[in-house]
Design a protein around this motif. Structure first.
Motif, PDB file in Angstrom:
ATOM      1  N   MET A  47       0.846  -1.240  -0.131  1.00  0.00           N
ATOM      2  CA  MET A  47      -0.039  -0.076  -0.074  1.00  0.00           C
ATOM      3  C   MET A  47       0.955   1.291   0.139  1.00  0.00           C
ATOM      4  O   MET A  47       0.223   2.366   0.188  1.00  0.00           O
ATOM      5  N   LYS A  48       2.003   0.995   0.104  1.00  0.00           N
ATOM      6  CA  LYS A  48       3.212   2.203  -0.320  1.00  0.00           C
ATOM      7  C   LYS A  48       2.807   3.583   0.627  1.00  0.00           C
ATOM      8  O   LYS A  48       2.696   4.615  -0.074  1.00  0.00           O
ATOM      9  N   GLY A  49       2.189   3.506   1.661  1.00  0.00           N
ATOM     10  CA  GLY A  49       1.936   4.750   2.360  1.00  0.00           C
ATOM     11  C   GLY A  49       0.729   5.400   2.401  1.00  0.00           C
ATOM     12  O   GLY A  49       0.403   6.178   3.208  1.00  0.00           O
ATOM     13  N   ASN A  50      -0.270   4.707   1.590  1.00  0.00           N
ATOM     14  CA  ASN A  50      -1.423   5.348   1.456  1.00  0.00           C
ATOM     15  C   ASN A  50      -2.298   5.011   2.664  1.00  0.00           C
ATOM     16  O   ASN A  50      -2.115   3.822   3.175  1.00  0.00           O
ATOM     17  N   LYS A  51      -3.078   6.010   2.931  1.00  0.00           N
ATOM     18  CA  LYS A  51      -4.199   5.648   4.081  1.00  0.00           C
ATOM     19  C   LYS A  51      -5.300   5.075   3.231  1.00  0.00           C
ATOM     20  O   LYS A  51      -5.752   5.883   2.287  1.00  0.00           O
ATOM     21  N   VAL A  52      -5.933   3.927   3.324  1.00  0.00           N
ATOM     22  CA  VAL A  52      -7.159   3.259   2.833  1.00  0.00           C
ATOM     23  C   VAL A  52      -8.334   2.943   3.837  1.00  0.00           C
ATOM     24  O   VAL A  52      -8.155   2.338   4.845  1.00  0.00           O
ATOM     25  N   THR A  53      -9.366   3.552   3.381  1.00  0.00           N
ATOM     26  CA  THR A  53     -10.543   3.324   4.320  1.00  0.00           C
ATOM     27  C   THR A  53     -11.669   2.695   3.184  1.00  0.00           C
ATOM     28  O   THR A  53     -11.738   3.085   1.959  1.00  0.00           O
ATOM     29  N   PHE A  54     -12.161   1.352   3.584  1.00  0.00           N
ATOM     30  CA  PHE A  54     -13.081   0.685   2.722  1.00  0.00           C
ATOM     31  C   PHE A  54     -14.568   1.132   3.253  1.00  0.00           C
ATOM     32  O   PHE A  54     -14.781   1.114   4.590  1.00  0.00           O
ATOM     33  N   LEU A  55     -15.440   1.512   2.323  1.00  0.00           N
ATOM     34  CA  LEU A  55     -16.777   2.104   2.676  1.00  0.00           C
ATOM     35  C   LEU A  55     -17.527   0.558   2.211  1.00  0.00           C
ATOM     36  O   LEU A  55     -17.514   0.375   1.143  1.00  0.00           O
ATOM     37  N   VAL A  56     -18.470   0.450   3.140  1.00  0.00           N
ATOM     38  CA  VAL A  56     -19.144  -0.961   3.161  1.00  0.00           C
ATOM     39  C   VAL A  56     -20.620  -0.824   3.721  1.00  0.00           C
ATOM     40  O   VAL A  56     -20.863   0.225   4.177  1.00  0.00           O
ATOM     41  N   LEU A  57     -21.333  -1.831   3.061  1.00  0.00           N
ATOM     42  CA  LEU A  57     -22.667  -1.774   3.546  1.00  0.00           C
ATOM     43  C   LEU A  57     -22.805  -3.275   4.349  1.00  0.00           C
ATOM     44  O   LEU A  57     -22.459  -4.080   4.048  1.00  0.00           O
ATOM     45  N   GLU A  58     -23.682  -3.099   5.487  1.00  0.00           N
ATOM     46  CA  GLU A  58     -23.971  -4.423   6.035  1.00  0.00           C
ATOM     47  C   GLU A  58     -24.951  -5.238   5.008  1.00  0.00           C
ATOM     48  O   GLU A  58     -25.827  -4.569   4.530  1.00  0.00           O
ATOM     49  N   GLY A  59     -24.850  -6.447   5.091  1.00  0.00           N
ATOM     50  CA  GLY A  59     -25.714  -7.361   4.258  1.00  0.00           C
ATOM     51  C   GLY A  59     -25.233  -7.453   2.799  1.00  0.00           C
ATOM     52  O   GLY A  59     -25.506  -8.184   1.887  1.00  0.00           O
ATOM     53  N   CYS A  60     -24.045  -6.750   2.289  1.00  0.00           N
ATOM     54  CA  CYS A  60     -23.548  -6.354   0.972  1.00  0.00           C
ATOM     55  C   CYS A  60     -22.794  -7.704   0.890  1.00  0.00           C
ATOM     56  O   CYS A  60     -21.553  -8.141   1.540  1.00  0.00           O
ATOM     57  N   SER A  61     -23.068  -8.494  -0.267  1.00  0.00           N
ATOM     58  CA  SER A  61     -22.320  -9.675  -0.379  1.00  0.00           C
ATOM     59  C   SER A  61     -21.039  -9.494  -0.955  1.00  0.00           C
ATOM     60  O   SER A  61     -19.782 -10.162  -0.576  1.00  0.00           O
ATOM     61  N   ARG A  62     -20.651  -8.352  -1.860  1.00  0.00           N
ATOM     62  CA  ARG A  62     -19.612  -7.896  -2.312  1.00  0.00           C
ATOM     63  C   ARG A  62     -18.531  -7.299  -0.992  1.00  0.00           C
ATOM     64  O   ARG A  62     -17.227  -7.427  -1.023  1.00  0.00           O
ATOM     65  N   CYS A  63     -19.193  -6.631  -0.179  1.00  0.00           N
ATOM     66  CA  CYS A  63     -18.455  -6.267   0.779  1.00  0.00           C
ATOM     67  C   CYS A  63     -17.919  -7.283   1.848  1.00  0.00           C
ATOM     68  O   CYS A  63     -16.812  -7.111   2.382  1.00  0.00           O
ATOM     69  N   LYS A  64     -18.826  -8.323   2.182  1.00  0.00           N
ATOM     70  CA  LYS A  64     -18.286  -9.366   2.901  1.00  0.00           C
ATOM     71  C   LYS A  64     -17.061 -10.014   2.096  1.00  0.00           C
ATOM     72  O   LYS A  64     -16.234 -10.525   2.979  1.00  0.00           O
ATOM     73  N   ALA A  65     -17.212 -10.340   0.972  1.00  0.00           N
ATOM     74  CA  ALA A  65     -16.010 -10.979  -0.016  1.00  0.00           C
ATOM     75  C   ALA A  65     -14.742 -10.333   0.312  1.00  0.00           C
ATOM     76  O   ALA A  65     -13.843 -10.766   0.338  1.00  0.00           O
ATOM     77  N   LEU A  66     -15.162  -8.803   0.168  1.00  0.00           N
ATOM     78  CA  LEU A  66     -13.973  -7.987   0.380  1.00  0.00           C
ATOM     79  C   LEU A  66     -13.322  -8.362   1.735  1.00  0.00           C
ATOM     80  O   LEU A  66     -12.119  -8.226   2.005  1.00  0.00           O
ATOM     81  N   LYS A  67     -13.952  -8.004   2.734  1.00  0.00           N
ATOM     82  CA  LYS A  67     -13.673  -8.374   4.084  1.00  0.00           C
ATOM     83  C   LYS A  67     -12.750  -9.734   4.115  1.00  0.00           C
ATOM     84  O   LYS A  67     -11.712  -9.826   4.781  1.00  0.00           O
ATOM     85  N   ASN A  68     -13.516 -10.580   3.483  1.00  0.00           N
ATOM     86  CA  ASN A  68     -12.670 -11.997   3.598  1.00  0.00           C
ATOM     87  C   ASN A  68     -11.296 -11.942   2.969  1.00  0.00           C
ATOM     88  O   ASN A  68     -10.429 -12.654   3.388  1.00  0.00           O
ATOM     89  N   LYS A  69     -11.398 -11.467   1.744  1.00  0.00           N
ATOM     90  CA  LYS A  69     -10.172 -11.361   1.032  1.00  0.00           C
ATOM     91  C   LYS A  69      -9.086 -10.662   1.808  1.00  0.00           C
ATOM     92  O   LYS A  69      -7.628 -10.974   1.848  1.00  0.00           O
ATOM     93  N   LEU A  70      -9.221  -9.554   2.329  1.00  0.00           N
ATOM     94  CA  LEU A  70      -8.478  -8.741   3.092  1.00  0.00           C
ATOM     95  C   LEU A  70      -7.833  -9.255   4.258  1.00  0.00           C
ATOM     96  O   LEU A  70      -6.807  -9.194   4.734  1.00  0.00           O
ATOM     97  N   ASP A  71      -8.833  -9.894   4.983  1.00  0.00           N
ATOM     98  CA  ASP A  71      -8.371 -10.748   6.091  1.00  0.00           C
ATOM     99  C   ASP A  71      -7.164 -11.471   5.805  1.00  0.00           C
ATOM    100  O   ASP A  71      -6.343 -11.989   6.581  1.00  0.00           O
ATOM    101  N   PHE A  72      -7.032 -12.205   4.702  1.00  0.00           N
ATOM    102  CA  PHE A  72      -6.072 -13.017   4.139  1.00  0.00           C
ATOM    103  C   PHE A  72      -4.625 -12.279   4.356  1.00  0.00           C
ATOM    104  O   PHE A  72      -3.505 -12.907   4.675  1.00  0.00           O
ATOM    105  N   PHE A  73      -4.746 -11.054   4.160  1.00  0.00           N
ATOM    106  CA  PHE A  73      -3.265 -10.306   4.112  1.00  0.00           C
ATOM    107  C   PHE A  73      -3.072  -9.760   5.636  1.00  0.00           C
ATOM    108  O   PHE A  73      -1.846  -9.479   5.848  1.00  0.00           O
ATOM    109  N   HIS A  74      -3.763 -10.311   6.458  1.00  0.00           N
ATOM    110  CA  HIS A  74      -3.660 -10.035   8.052  1.00  0.00           C
ATOM    111  C   HIS A  74      -3.307  -8.583   8.284  1.00  0.00           C
ATOM    112  O   HIS A  74      -2.464  -8.219   9.112  1.00  0.00           O
ATOM    113  N   ASN A  75      -3.945  -7.645   7.561  1.00  0.00           N
ATOM    114  CA  ASN A  75      -3.830  -6.214   7.630  1.00  0.00           C
ATOM    115  C   ASN A  75      -4.881  -5.863   8.395  1.00  0.00           C
ATOM    116  O   ASN A  75      -6.021  -6.088   8.415  1.00  0.00           O
TER     117      ASN A  75
END
Length: 108
Positions: free
Chosen positions: A1-29
């Protein structure tokens, strides 16, 4: 991420949002997630700048915590992967999949 601050905007119940969180959990960030359920200014601003109201979105912030880039989902393949300046100092880039969003953020 080279120093960028990243914030993810999500909706509860959103399948793509849940999939995103699952994928990012893989990076342990510890990515920051911001719920856009209900009415709030940050999400409204991101929707306005991106020109869409699809979720999830990623916002990349500069050192002053100002939005410098918005990554959003699009089905318009002419916009996928293209950076478009929306206002001075802010660009948007369209992605078509959760994998593409994660890949873009990890490389940013």
């Amino acid at each position: 991420m080279k120093g960028n601050k990243v914030t993810f905007l999500v909706l509860e119940g959103c399948s793509r949002c849940k999939a995103l969180k699952n994928k990012l959990d893989f990076f342990h960030n510890s990515f920051k997630y911001y719920s856009c359920d209900g009415d709030n200014d940050l999400c409204d601003q991101a929707e306005s700048l991106a020109g869409v109201n699809t979720y999830p979105m990623a916002i990349l912030l500069d050192t002053n915590n100002q939005i410098k880039e918005i990554v959003y989902f699009t089905e318009d393949y002419d916009k996928v992967g293209k950076k478009e300046q929306v206002i001075d100092g802010v660009v948007r880039i369209g992605v078509y999949s959760t994998d593409q969003l994660v890949d873009y953020i990890i490389k940013s």
